[in-house]
Scaffold this motif. Sequence first.
Motif, PDB file in Angstrom:
ATOM      1  N   ARG A 179       0.835  -1.207   0.000  1.00  0.00           N
ATOM      2  CA  ARG A 179       0.000   0.000   0.000  1.00  0.00           C
ATOM      3  C   ARG A 179       0.865   1.251   0.000  1.00  0.00           C
ATOM      4  O   ARG A 179       0.580   2.205  -0.739  1.00  0.00           O
ATOM      5  CB  ARG A 179      -0.939  -0.019   1.221  1.00  0.00           C
ATOM      6  N   MET A 180       1.910   1.270   0.798  1.00  0.00           N
ATOM      7  CA  MET A 180       2.791   2.436   0.820  1.00  0.00           C
ATOM      8  C   MET A 180       3.458   2.632  -0.532  1.00  0.00           C
ATOM      9  O   MET A 180       3.574   3.760  -1.018  1.00  0.00           O
ATOM     10  CB  MET A 180       3.839   2.294   1.935  1.00  0.00           C
ATOM     11  N   GLY A 181       3.880   1.543  -1.144  1.00  0.00           N
ATOM     12  CA  GLY A 181       4.483   1.632  -2.467  1.00  0.00           C
ATOM     13  C   GLY A 181       3.513   2.192  -3.493  1.00  0.00           C
ATOM     14  O   GLY A 181       3.894   3.021  -4.336  1.00  0.00           O
ATOM     15  N   ASP A 182       2.252   1.758  -3.416  1.00  0.00           N
ATOM     16  CA  ASP A 182       1.225   2.273  -4.326  1.00  0.00           C
ATOM     17  C   ASP A 182       1.020   3.774  -4.124  1.00  0.00           C
ATOM     18  O   ASP A 182       0.915   4.537  -5.092  1.00  0.00           O
ATOM     19  CB  ASP A 182      -0.101   1.539  -4.121  1.00  0.00           C
ATOM     20  N   LEU A 183       0.954   4.194  -2.852  1.00  0.00           N
ATOM     21  CA  LEU A 183       0.751   5.610  -2.561  1.00  0.00           C
ATOM     22  C   LEU A 183       1.936   6.456  -3.048  1.00  0.00           C
ATOM     23  O   LEU A 183       1.741   7.536  -3.614  1.00  0.00           O
ATOM     24  CB  LEU A 183       0.534   5.821  -1.060  1.00  0.00           C
ATOM     25  N   ILE A 184       3.131   5.959  -2.841  1.00  0.00           N
ATOM     26  CA  ILE A 184       4.309   6.686  -3.324  1.00  0.00           C
ATOM     27  C   ILE A 184       4.272   6.795  -4.844  1.00  0.00           C
ATOM     28  O   ILE A 184       4.571   7.851  -5.405  1.00  0.00           O
ATOM     29  CB  ILE A 184       5.606   6.015  -2.823  1.00  0.00           C
ATOM     30  N   GLY A 185       3.862   5.726  -5.510  1.00  0.00           N
ATOM     31  CA  GLY A 185       3.724   5.760  -6.964  1.00  0.00           C
ATOM     32  C   GLY A 185       2.715   6.804  -7.418  1.00  0.00           C
ATOM     33  O   GLY A 185       2.946   7.524  -8.397  1.00  0.00           O
ATOM     34  N   GLN A 186       1.602   6.908  -6.708  1.00  0.00           N
ATOM     35  CA  GLN A 186       0.579   7.902  -7.048  1.00  0.00           C
ATOM     36  C   GLN A 186       1.108   9.319  -6.839  1.00  0.00           C
ATOM     37  O   GLN A 186       0.847  10.215  -7.652  1.00  0.00           O
ATOM     38  CB  GLN A 186      -0.682   7.681  -6.212  1.00  0.00           C
ATOM     39  N   ILE A 187       1.849   9.512  -5.760  1.00  0.00           N
ATOM     40  CA  ILE A 187       2.423  10.836  -5.498  1.00  0.00           C
ATOM     41  C   ILE A 187       3.424  11.198  -6.591  1.00  0.00           C
ATOM     42  O   ILE A 187       3.427  12.317  -7.107  1.00  0.00           O
ATOM     43  CB  ILE A 187       3.072  10.881  -4.099  1.00  0.00           C
ATOM     44  N   GLU A 188       4.274  10.232  -6.944  1.00  0.00           N
ATOM     45  CA  GLU A 188       5.276  10.488  -7.984  1.00  0.00           C
ATOM     46  C   GLU A 188       4.632  10.783  -9.337  1.00  0.00           C
ATOM     47  O   GLU A 188       5.208  11.486 -10.168  1.00  0.00           O
ATOM     48  CB  GLU A 188       6.248   9.320  -8.096  1.00  0.00           C
ATOM     49  N   ALA A 189       3.418  10.263  -9.563  1.00  0.00           N
ATOM     50  CA  ALA A 189       2.725  10.489 -10.829  1.00  0.00           C
ATOM     51  C   ALA A 189       1.989  11.829 -10.865  1.00  0.00           C
ATOM     52  O   ALA A 189       1.494  12.232 -11.912  1.00  0.00           O
ATOM     53  CB  ALA A 189       1.739   9.348 -11.084  1.00  0.00           C
ATOM     54  N   THR A 190       1.921  12.504  -9.726  1.00  0.00           N
ATOM     55  CA  THR A 190       1.251  13.791  -9.665  1.00  0.00           C
ATOM     56  C   THR A 190       1.968  14.792 -10.563  1.00  0.00           C
ATOM     57  O   THR A 190       3.200  14.878 -10.555  1.00  0.00           O
ATOM     58  CB  THR A 190       1.221  14.312  -8.210  1.00  0.00           C
ATOM     59  N   ALA A 191       1.196  15.558 -11.313  1.00  0.00           N
ATOM     60  CA  ALA A 191       1.771  16.501 -12.278  1.00  0.00           C
ATOM     61  C   ALA A 191       2.487  17.671 -11.607  1.00  0.00           C
ATOM     62  O   ALA A 191       3.482  18.166 -12.126  1.00  0.00           O
ATOM     63  CB  ALA A 191       0.670  17.025 -13.209  1.00  0.00           C
ATOM     64  N   ASP A 192       2.006  18.097 -10.449  1.00  0.00           N
ATOM     65  CA  ASP A 192       2.572  19.281  -9.792  1.00  0.00           C
ATOM     66  C   ASP A 192       3.874  18.936  -9.068  1.00  0.00           C
ATOM     67  O   ASP A 192       3.866  18.195  -8.080  1.00  0.00           O
ATOM     68  CB  ASP A 192       1.546  19.838  -8.811  1.00  0.00           C
ATOM     69  N   PRO A 193       5.006  19.492  -9.524  1.00  0.00           N
ATOM     70  CA  PRO A 193       6.285  19.178  -8.878  1.00  0.00           C
ATOM     71  C   PRO A 193       6.365  19.681  -7.436  1.00  0.00           C
ATOM     72  O   PRO A 193       7.049  19.079  -6.607  1.00  0.00           O
ATOM     73  CB  PRO A 193       7.322  19.879  -9.760  1.00  0.00           C
ATOM     74  N   ASN A 194       5.651  20.747  -7.097  1.00  0.00           N
ATOM     75  CA  ASN A 194       5.659  21.247  -5.720  1.00  0.00           C
ATOM     76  C   ASN A 194       4.971  20.258  -4.787  1.00  0.00           C
ATOM     77  O   ASN A 194       5.430  20.030  -3.663  1.00  0.00           O
ATOM     78  CB  ASN A 194       4.986  22.620  -5.633  1.00  0.00           C
ATOM     79  N   THR A 195       3.872  19.673  -5.252  1.00  0.00           N
ATOM     80  CA  THR A 195       3.167  18.669  -4.451  1.00  0.00           C
ATOM     81  C   THR A 195       4.056  17.452  -4.238  1.00  0.00           C
ATOM     82  O   THR A 195       4.126  16.917  -3.128  1.00  0.00           O
ATOM     83  CB  THR A 195       1.846  18.260  -5.139  1.00  0.00           C
ATOM     84  N   ARG A 196       4.748  17.017  -5.285  1.00  0.00           N
ATOM     85  CA  ARG A 196       5.673  15.871  -5.153  1.00  0.00           C
ATOM     86  C   ARG A 196       6.778  16.183  -4.153  1.00  0.00           C
ATOM     87  O   ARG A 196       7.106  15.361  -3.297  1.00  0.00           O
ATOM     88  CB  ARG A 196       6.281  15.513  -6.515  1.00  0.00           C
ATOM     89  N   ALA A 197       7.332  17.392  -4.236  1.00  0.00           N
ATOM     90  CA  ALA A 197       8.415  17.775  -3.327  1.00  0.00           C
ATOM     91  C   ALA A 197       7.924  17.836  -1.883  1.00  0.00           C
ATOM     92  O   ALA A 197       8.620  17.381  -0.963  1.00  0.00           O
ATOM     93  CB  ALA A 197       9.007  19.119  -3.750  1.00  0.00           C
TER      94      ALA A 197
END
Length: 157
Positions: A3-21
């Motif tokens: 589940r954590m891996g899935d969530l990290i993948g979703q975050i990394e796929a987010t278009a906004d680089p500020n949100t990812r950071a």
Amino acid sequence: MQRMGDLIGQIEATADPNTRALARDLLESLMAIHGAALERILEIAAEAGEAGQAMIRKCGRDEVVGNLLLLYGLNPEDLHSRVTAALEKSRCYLESHAAKVDLVSAGDDGTITLRLHITTRGCGSAAASVKSTLEAALLNAVPDATSIVVQETGAAE
């Protein structure tokens, strides 16, 4: 963990680089505080003398706690000890398939080399099944292994 891996993948796929950071910073901060807390828990346990040391060793051998400690570089069990314990746990399975395994080496670089002796007669898929089950057991017990080399001898006839 999945589940954590899935969530990290979703975050990394987010278009906004500020949100990812921001998410990455949050995760790193959480890991830093958890790591510091776990380290302090081990220090407090160590202060309790031999009973505390025994508790630390037991935690290091526990499948869940040991892997968590490993994530933070705190597992008291070295690679060789963890491989040996995993092989011991696999002994009954191996014996039931007329197989035996020897630890050739557990290198400082994380490479594990094993010699698998299989004396069964029958199809080659039985040997392949034993080998893959052994590899899976080791990966589960020693997730920090960089590679697992299984040398087969006495393959199924």
